[in-house]
Design a protein around this motif. Structure first.
Motif, PDB file in Angstrom:
ATOM      1  N   LYS B 240       2.181 -71.215 -47.579  1.00 22.31           N
ATOM      2  CA  LYS B 240       2.661 -72.362 -46.808  1.00 22.31           C
ATOM      3  C   LYS B 240       1.764 -73.563 -47.089  1.00 22.31           C
ATOM      4  O   LYS B 240       0.544 -73.471 -46.957  1.00 22.31           O
ATOM      5  N   HIS B 241       2.397 -74.662 -47.481  1.00 22.78           N
ATOM      6  CA  HIS B 241       1.631 -75.867 -47.793  1.00 22.78           C
ATOM      7  C   HIS B 241       1.570 -76.783 -46.576  1.00 22.78           C
ATOM      8  O   HIS B 241       2.576 -77.008 -45.919  1.00 22.78           O
ATOM      9  N   TYR B 242       0.400 -77.287 -46.314  1.00 24.80           N
ATOM     10  CA  TYR B 242       0.187 -78.225 -45.210  1.00 24.80           C
ATOM     11  C   TYR B 242      -0.208 -79.583 -45.764  1.00 24.80           C
ATOM     12  O   TYR B 242      -0.864 -79.669 -46.806  1.00 24.80           O
ATOM     13  N   ALA B 243       0.171 -80.622 -45.035  1.00 25.74           N
ATOM     14  CA  ALA B 243      -0.276 -81.961 -45.402  1.00 25.74           C
ATOM     15  C   ALA B 243      -1.561 -82.286 -44.668  1.00 25.74           C
ATOM     16  O   ALA B 243      -2.421 -82.994 -45.181  1.00 25.74           O
ATOM     17  N   ASP B 244      -1.690 -81.758 -43.464  1.00 21.31           N
ATOM     18  CA  ASP B 244      -2.806 -82.120 -42.611  1.00 21.31           C
ATOM     19  C   ASP B 244      -3.701 -80.896 -42.381  1.00 21.31           C
ATOM     20  O   ASP B 244      -3.245 -79.893 -41.826  1.00 21.31           O
ATOM     21  N   ASN B 246      -5.821 -80.372 -40.253  1.00 22.49           N
ATOM     22  CA  ASN B 246      -5.928 -80.074 -38.831  1.00 22.49           C
ATOM     23  C   ASN B 246      -4.827 -79.098 -38.396  1.00 22.49           C
ATOM     24  O   ASN B 246      -5.072 -78.162 -37.634  1.00 22.49           O
ATOM     25  N   ASN B 247      -3.626 -79.302 -38.914  1.00 21.55           N
ATOM     26  CA  ASN B 247      -2.530 -78.376 -38.601  1.00 21.55           C
ATOM     27  C   ASN B 247      -2.788 -77.003 -39.215  1.00 21.55           C
ATOM     28  O   ASN B 247      -2.459 -75.973 -38.624  1.00 21.55           O
ATOM     29  N   LEU B 250      -5.276 -75.314 -36.915  1.00 18.73           N
ATOM     30  CA  LEU B 250      -4.683 -74.863 -35.645  1.00 18.73           C
ATOM     31  C   LEU B 250      -3.762 -73.670 -35.860  1.00 18.73           C
ATOM     32  O   LEU B 250      -3.724 -72.750 -35.039  1.00 18.73           O
ATOM     33  N   ASP B 251      -3.047 -73.672 -36.983  1.00 20.44           N
ATOM     34  CA  ASP B 251      -2.116 -72.569 -37.225  1.00 20.44           C
ATOM     35  C   ASP B 251      -2.832 -71.245 -37.501  1.00 20.44           C
ATOM     36  O   ASP B 251      -2.366 -70.187 -37.085  1.00 20.44           O
ATOM     37  N   GLN B 254      -4.196 -70.048 -34.148  1.00 18.54           N
ATOM     38  CA  GLN B 254      -3.191 -69.528 -33.224  1.00 18.54           C
ATOM     39  C   GLN B 254      -2.419 -68.349 -33.808  1.00 18.54           C
ATOM     40  O   GLN B 254      -1.476 -67.870 -33.199  1.00 18.54           O
TER      41      GLN B 254
END
Lengths: 363, 542
Positions: B240-244, B246-247, B250-251, B254
């Motif tokens: 899974k690619h994230y841009a941020d 911080n997200n 958090l992912d 969690q």
């Protein structure tokens, strides 16, 4: 035509006068005129987008000026055709648009049309969700504020409305995320769905790209629940922006309607205040909402850029921000033009709905 | 209330309750996510790294190579935990003469699309990388390969320009090494990602099941893979690619993803270290963060109107005198990165620290006086206007890192800095098009050898493409490559670093370790954080 302006729709209790039939051209003619107006609207928008994006010069100089040696800069400007007269480029661009050719993105060499369809559905989903939030929050609270005019609930709701449309959407988004995702852990942090749901939904035959719709179509209730959970915060962040406007509008209109003669007549006949608000005053108060809704679509699409970025909602707004950073001029222009077309089309649809609900708008 | 209104209100209420119930069913994203995601033993890996292209001929970056490592086979590869390249889909591989390296393939190899994988595909794959010579491709790593020939369906012979190449096995396991299907890939141009995925030319540990570029990639174990890495420890993996970042943080916190790889910010890593829901895994260092000088376009560069090589060198030296690495490391990276005064990180044999004695106060701290002097001696009398570029590719901290570099340079009164940022996919193309006079890059090694910090950077036709050329440096770098005596090679490596430090083709700033953060139920992460610097999804499970 005071009587017409004052006249609300008829009702079963018989306290409202019947609406007059249109004396002017028919609905068909109205729709045709409105439909034909779409083309000059889009034409003007496309023209504005084109020239505004060139206002600071050609995109290559804007991006590379002072960094590339002058000869290389010129070479690249020529290769891209930006050295030709601006009007030649403009007409060529219009010609391409007429054939549905938006070009290819500079960064990842994708057909812009394909990029727009891929990410447009995500933005459409977010906009629908946000609009629902705006309606569900704005209309009932507007009615409550009108019903409790100049009392404590009214004051609180008016402040709430001001906060809603005065708070920048990215700030609201961050606050919501911090509260409900980070601190309370109730809702997901970002994205449109968990990876498992996303994989399930994207592997469907002919998916629409609107996840809740695809989840419903496939009967995947777990994915639907997941998609709804992911939608809540982005939809609320974006929807509150418009909810504040709807709240104020409904409040003002309901208060105005409550002072009309036919409502007074109802009041004197013993109809309860609650019934007057919920049954007789809200219908005419909602008509301006339909019109404003059209204008709010543009506001909402603007807000979607920031909302999508905050929540990594991979739609047109998210891509627009990325392409802007990457200085992908072709992609940015494609997205902005599509958004302009959506705004024009939405306004057309809203006009039609308004005309169907309230025949007076056809005059 | 009329009947129809009652029905309408009932429907609205039902819809509202349903929506709430659906939301409630999902519950806190914290706990529930992991259990469902993990059903069936699949793992989800998150990253902010981006894929430039899945075509091995067109990319030379960590984000693309990470995916390639899962789906393409290599002649040689690294067993988890090791740094010695050993046969992967090859049965044997060795020098059959000083300039000939012979590789014999395992029998009956095939791609996921059913096509046969034989020596012809191998020859095609390496020739293709060299012939296409994409500006963003890894062709520079094959500079010592003169030719490749298939002697039979299962055997290939590489003929090398210089004999006894000490790192050639490592090169075969690195970026130009993925073997591709000659019936799918064109010989003369880079193939589009969607076309690659549709044609399934995969013969690595996994195949790609579904692909949304820089969003979501789903991998399925490849039952036909016969290589060194063996069967994947999981039933499948999702990237899974994230841009941020911080997200991403958090992912993983969690439990919505199992592993977070590159690149979390330093503050995020520090924060996650105290979170009992996750475990921070650290591997050997090797990552370098450095500045590149474009010898054509930097101030006084050879293609600028006031070209003057001695002034250009003085500008580079002044910058080297002024940067304060300690401040950047502590303020921006909370000491998760450490100052580096070398071209080769100290973990590698042959590493030296020439930049410490040559620049600044001699102990690693800056020296304004020396910076002023070097510019004055070269005749640079006015304030130097520096155009400095950085990218999001190396984490969001890059913005703070380069803001501090700008501040340090401008505080001296010797420079004005025009600092700009560009998104990675554009950056990687534009930097090769000479668009950035001075710019940021980072380096994650291809193979575990000091040479991987020299050959790709400082010989003609290098990966930087910054127009730096020094025949003396080239000679030393090429000589160390074919020197079999360890002590002698170490000496040559030191000489090469000393010579480059004087020219300052690049300016290394910081060195970092590999970091991954995983849920406490995830096993095998440490197996991929090894000196081979390869991210392998197949070793992780839960």
């Amino acid at each position: 035509m005071t009587t017409l302006i004052d006249a609300p729709p008829s009702d079963a209790d018989g306290i409202l006068p019947a609406t007059r039939k249109s004396a002017g051209g028919g609905l068909g003619q109205y729709i045709l005129v409105r439909f034909l107006l779409i083309f000059p609207t889009i034409f003007i928008l496309v023209t504005m987008v084109f020239f505004l994006m060139r206002i600071t010069g050609d995109p290559i100089t804007a991006a590379m000026g002072g960094r590339l040696p002058a000869d290389q800069l010129q070479e690249r400007i020529q290769a891209a055709g930006y050295d030709r007269p601006i009007l030649v480029q403009y007409f060529e661009y219009l010609g391409q648009l007429a054939t549905g050719n938006f070009g290819r993105t500079l960064t990842d060499n994708r057909a812009v049309v394909e990029m727009l369809t891929t990410y447009g559905s995500a933005t459409l989903e977010l906009s629908i969700n946000a609009l629902l939030v705006a309606l569900v929050v704005g209309i009932p609270l507007g009615m409550v504020a009108a019903h409790r005019r100049d009392k404590a609930p009214d004051a609180v709701l008016r402040v709430f409305a001001i906060l809603c449309y005065a708070t920048p959407v990215f700030f609201a988004g961050m606050l919501l995320k911090l509260t409900f995702s980070v601190w309370l852990g109730w809702l997901p942090v970002a994205g449109r769905a968990k990876t498992s749901s996303e994989l399930a939904l994207t592997s469907l035959q002919a998916p629409t790209g609107i996840y809740w719709l695809d989840a419903l179509r496939s009967g995947n209730m777990a994915a639907l629940a997941d998609v709804v959970a992911h939608s809540v915060l982005p939809a609320v962040a974006l929807g509150l922006l418009t909810a504040g406007i709807f709240l104020r509008l409904v409040r003002t209109n309901v208060i105005g309607t409550l002072g009309r003669d036919y409502v007074e007549a109802g009041r004197s006949r013993g109809v309860s205040e609650y019934r007057l608000v919920t049954k007789h005053a809200y219908k005419p108060a909602l008509i301006p909402i339909i019109t404003v809704m059209g204008l709010q679509i543009a506001v909402m699409l603007g807000g979607a850029v920031l909302t999508e970025k905050t929540f990594e909602w991979k739609g047109l707004g998210f891509q627009l921000a990325n392409y802007l950073t990457a200085r992908d001029f072709v992609a940015v222009q494609g997205i902005v033009v599509l958004l302009a077309i959506i705004v024009a089309m939405t306004n057309f649809i809203v006009d039609i709905i308004a005309a169907l609900i309230d025949p007076r708008v056809r005059y | 209330m009329t009947k129809s209104n009652k029905a309408l209100h009932g429907a609205i209420a039902l819809a509202g309750i349903s929506a709430l119930a659906l939301t409630a069913c999902t519950g806190p994203s914290g706990g529930g996510g992991t259990a469902t995601e993990g059903a069936g033993g699949a793992i989800t890996y998150g990253t902010t790294d981006k894929v430039v292209t899945l075509d091995p001929a067109g990319s030379y970056d960590g984000g693309s190579f990470m995916v390639m490592n899962q789906i393409y086979p290599f002649l040689l590869n690294y067993a988890p935990g090791t740094a010695d390249a050993t046969p992967d889909i090859a049965e044997s591989a060795s020098f059959t003469s000083p300039t000939e390296y012979t590789v014999k393939l395992k029998p009956d190899l095939k791609f996921a699309n059913g096509n046969t994988l034989d020596s012809s595909d191998v020859v095609f794959s390496f020739n293709r990388v060299k012939n296409i010579d994409d500006p963003n491709g890894p062709a520079s790593l094959l500079s010592n390969m003169e030719k490749i020939e298939a002697t039979d369906p299962n055997t290939v012979v590489f003929t090398l320009v210089a004999g006894n190449d000490q790192v050639f096995p490592g090169v075969l396991a690195s970026n130009p090494g993925p073997i591709v299907d000659e019936e799918v890939f064109p010989a003369d141009k880079v193939l589009d990602d969607d076309a690659i995925v549709a044609a399934k030319p995969f013969a690595g540990q996994y195949t790609i099941d579904s692909y949304k570029k820089n969003e979501l990639v789903s991998f399925k174990p490849n039952p036909d893979y016969q290589g060194l890495l063996g069967k994947a420890a999981n039933d499948g993996a999702t990237l899974k690619h994230y841009a941020d970042p911080n997200n991403l943080k958090l992912d993983v916190q969690q439990g919505n993803i199992d592993v977070a790889g590159r690149i979390l910010t330093a503050t995020d890593v520090a924060d996650l270290e105290s979170d009992s829901n996750v475990k921070v895994h650290k591997g050997p260092g090797g990552e370098l963060r450095y500045m590149v000088f474009n010898f054509d376009t930097m101030p006084f560069g050879t293609k600028t109107p006031d070209a003057d090589p001695s002034k250009a060198l003085a500008v580079r030296q002044a910058i080297a005198h002024l940067v304060d690495r300690d401040v950047i490391a502590s303020q921006v990276f909370k000491n998760t990165y450490t100052p580096v005064y070398s071209y080769v990180p100290k973990e590698f044999e042959g590493a030296t620290e020439p930049l410490k004695s040559l620049y600044g106060d001699g102990s690693g701290k800056p020296s304004l006086d020396k910076a002023k002097k070097v510019l004055a001696d070269a005749g640079v009398t006015s304030v130097v206007d520096l155009k400095l570029q950085y990218t999001d590719r190396y984490g969001t901290s890059a913005a703070d890192e380069y803001a501090l570099v700008k501040e340090q340079l401008e505080k001296s009164g010797l420079f004005t800095v025009d600092l700009k940022s560009t998104e990675w996919t554009t950056y990687t193309k534009e930097r090769r098009a000479d668009a950035y006079p001075v710019y940021q890059l980072g380096w994650f090694p291809d193979y575990s050898d000091a040479d991987n910090y020299l050959t790709p950077f400082f010989i003609p036709g290098n990966f930087l493409g910054n127009h730096y050329e020094n025949p003396a440096v080239t000679d030393i770098v090429k000589k160390q490559l074919v020197t079999t005596d360890k002590a002698e090679r170490s000496e040559l490596l030191g000489q090469a670093q000393e010579a480059v430090a004087k020219d300052l083709s690049t300016l290394p700033l910081l060195q970092g370790a590999q970091v991954m953060v995983a849920g406490t139920d995830v096993q095998g992460v440490e197996k991929t954080l090894d000196p081979s610097f390869k991210t392998r999804l197949g070793v992780m499970s839960k």
